[in-house]
Design an enzyme around this catalytic site. Structure first.
Site, PDB file in Angstrom:
ATOM      1  N   GLU A  14       0.825  -1.214   0.000  1.00 32.32           N
ATOM      2  CA  GLU A  14       0.000   0.000   0.000  1.00 32.32           C
ATOM      3  C   GLU A  14       0.860   1.265   0.000  1.00 32.32           C
ATOM      4  O   GLU A  14       0.548   2.231  -0.673  1.00 32.32           O
ATOM      5  CB  GLU A  14      -0.951   0.013   1.206  1.00 32.32           C
ATOM      6  CG  GLU A  14      -2.104  -0.973   1.083  1.00 32.32           C
ATOM      7  CD  GLU A  14      -2.982  -0.704  -0.132  1.00 32.32           C
ATOM      8  OE1 GLU A  14      -3.033   0.439  -0.610  1.00 32.32           O
ATOM      9  OE2 GLU A  14      -3.626  -1.668  -0.608  1.00 32.32           O
ATOM     10  N   TYR A  20      -6.857   6.229   4.272  1.00 32.40           N
ATOM     11  CA  TYR A  20      -6.944   5.202   3.234  1.00 32.40           C
ATOM     12  C   TYR A  20      -6.053   4.000   3.574  1.00 32.40           C
ATOM     13  O   TYR A  20      -6.503   2.852   3.560  1.00 32.40           O
ATOM     14  CB  TYR A  20      -6.559   5.747   1.846  1.00 32.40           C
ATOM     15  CG  TYR A  20      -6.276   4.587   0.933  1.00 32.40           C
ATOM     16  CD1 TYR A  20      -7.332   3.797   0.464  1.00 32.40           C
ATOM     17  CD2 TYR A  20      -4.971   4.180   0.648  1.00 32.40           C
ATOM     18  CE1 TYR A  20      -7.094   2.654  -0.288  1.00 32.40           C
ATOM     19  CE2 TYR A  20      -4.725   3.038  -0.107  1.00 32.40           C
ATOM     20  CZ  TYR A  20      -5.791   2.290  -0.568  1.00 32.40           C
ATOM     21  OH  TYR A  20      -5.560   1.146  -1.280  1.00 32.40           O
ATOM     22  N   ASP A  67     -10.072   4.669  -2.230  1.00 33.06           N
ATOM     23  CA  ASP A  67      -8.909   5.258  -2.901  1.00 33.06           C
ATOM     24  C   ASP A  67      -9.443   6.042  -4.102  1.00 33.06           C
ATOM     25  O   ASP A  67     -10.666   6.175  -4.265  1.00 33.06           O
ATOM     26  CB  ASP A  67      -7.891   4.174  -3.311  1.00 33.06           C
ATOM     27  CG  ASP A  67      -8.388   3.323  -4.454  1.00 33.06           C
ATOM     28  OD1 ASP A  67      -9.614   3.348  -4.734  1.00 33.06           O
ATOM     29  OD2 ASP A  67      -7.574   2.643  -5.092  1.00 33.06           O
ATOM     30  N   CYS A  76     -19.773  -2.942 -17.549  1.00 32.43           N
ATOM     31  CA  CYS A  76     -19.750  -2.729 -16.094  1.00 32.43           C
ATOM     32  C   CYS A  76     -20.829  -3.543 -15.384  1.00 32.43           C
ATOM     33  O   CYS A  76     -22.004  -3.504 -15.781  1.00 32.43           O
ATOM     34  CB  CYS A  76     -19.941  -1.240 -15.810  1.00 32.43           C
ATOM     35  SG  CYS A  76     -19.986  -0.880 -14.054  1.00 32.43           S
TER      36      CYS A  76
END
Ligand code: SF4
Length: 311
Positions: free
Chosen positions: A37, A118, A136, A195
């Site tokens: 991360e 985050y 994010d 999608c």
């Protein structure tokens, strides 16, 4: 809106198209998630995946090993990733948590150097598998479009993320949203036909309306360095410039026209830098002397490596 149906189609899509091959997704070690991360904050996934992540973990396989290394050594191994404050914060956090391990509570994680909301939520969701939402830039874009949220504060997006969280499988839900933003609901040209959320998406008629991309304001910067080599050793000093704090660089000098060796352009964060090099006979300020063949053992930024290459 039928949340359950959307959750199911999102997870189904993730099963088939998600980025399951990313190494940190196949690790149950929270430290691995943490390192990935931090690296991914400013660096492309492919560069992290192929080079920096495996090399760094080979060198520092756990918090304890990282805490035992010197900051110079960590910076050498961070070289090429840029944004060196990330490496300094990693090192500080490793020193603080080597014995106890990374906290399991999000608010406690947020108190550590370099860990914001985050990163803390990502560690809790992907590392500890806790039922927390993650936001994010990719997830924020998907949520803003899906719920048709224009010009809302981050706090509001987090609230929507919480309300949309799939409590049956929160970790995969977050990973799926992240990949959807990266692969389908992209900033400029979202593929709404592909999608899994398209039937319920409120923003699909004008997706870009819900994505304000901030234009980076670049700043020009000129830097002048002196080059002095004696007996196969080169003069260097530790940078006090906040961009490269803690890294070694050639000594800073005032420009002197007749001893000009050359210049080059370099981009770093929001800066467009022109670097000029000058030949210097001796230094009044304190410098350190490093053998030329040992330069790879001290932390040097990509810009300094370029300068040395030019020489
Ligand atoms: S339907 Fe289009 S705009 Fe909506 S979430 Fe999917 S890709 Fe994004």
């Amino acid at each position: 809106m039928n949340c359950q149906k959307n959750h199911q189609s999102l997870l189904h899509w993730y099963d088939g198209f998600g980025r399951h091959e990313l190494p940190w997704r196949n690790s149950s070690d929270v430290y691995h998630v943490y390192i990935s991360e931090i690296m991914l904050q400013q660096t492309q996934v492919s560069r992290v995946q192929e080079y920096f992540y495996p090399n760094f973990l080979e060198k520092y396989p756990c918090l304890e090993k990282l805490s035992q290394a010197s900051i110079d050594e960590v910076l050498v191994n961070w070289s090429g990733l840029g944004y060196y404050s990330r490496a300094r914060n990693l090192h500080k956090t490793a020193k603080l948590t080597a014995k106890s391990g990374l906290p399991t509570i999000q608010k406690e994680l947020e108190k550590l150097p370099g860990i914001g909301r985050y990163t803390a939520s990502a560690i809790c969701s992907f590392g500890y598998k806790q039922p927390v939402s993650v936001v994010d830039t990719n997830i924020a874009r998907v949520l803003k479009r899906f719920f048709a949220l224009s010009e809302v504060k981050d706090k509001v997006v987090w609230e929507y993320a919480n309300s949309f969280l799939n409590h049956n499988d929160p970790t995969h839900h977050n990973l799926a949203l992240m990949d959807l933003g990266s692969l389908i609901c992209t900033p400029k040209d979202p593929k709404c036909d592909e999608c899994p959320l398209t039937n319920s998406c409120k923003g699909k008629s004008d997706p870009t309306k819900y994505t304000q991309t901030k234009k980076t304001q670049y700043e020009n910067l000129e830097l002048f360095y002196g080059v002095c080599i004696e007996n196969s050793k080169i003069a260097v000093q530790k940078s006090t410039n906040k961009l490269y704090h803690g890294m070694y660089e050639l000594p800073v000098v005032d420009p002197i026209e007749e001893d000009f060796l050359g210049s080059f352009k370099h981009s770093y964060t929001k800066y467009r830098i022109t670097v000029s090099l000058y030949k210097v006979e001796n230094f009044i300020e304190e410098v350190e002397w490093v053998e030329l063949e040992k330069l790879s053992q001290i932390p040097l930024s990509s810009m300094m490596k370029k300068a040395l290459k030019l020489l």
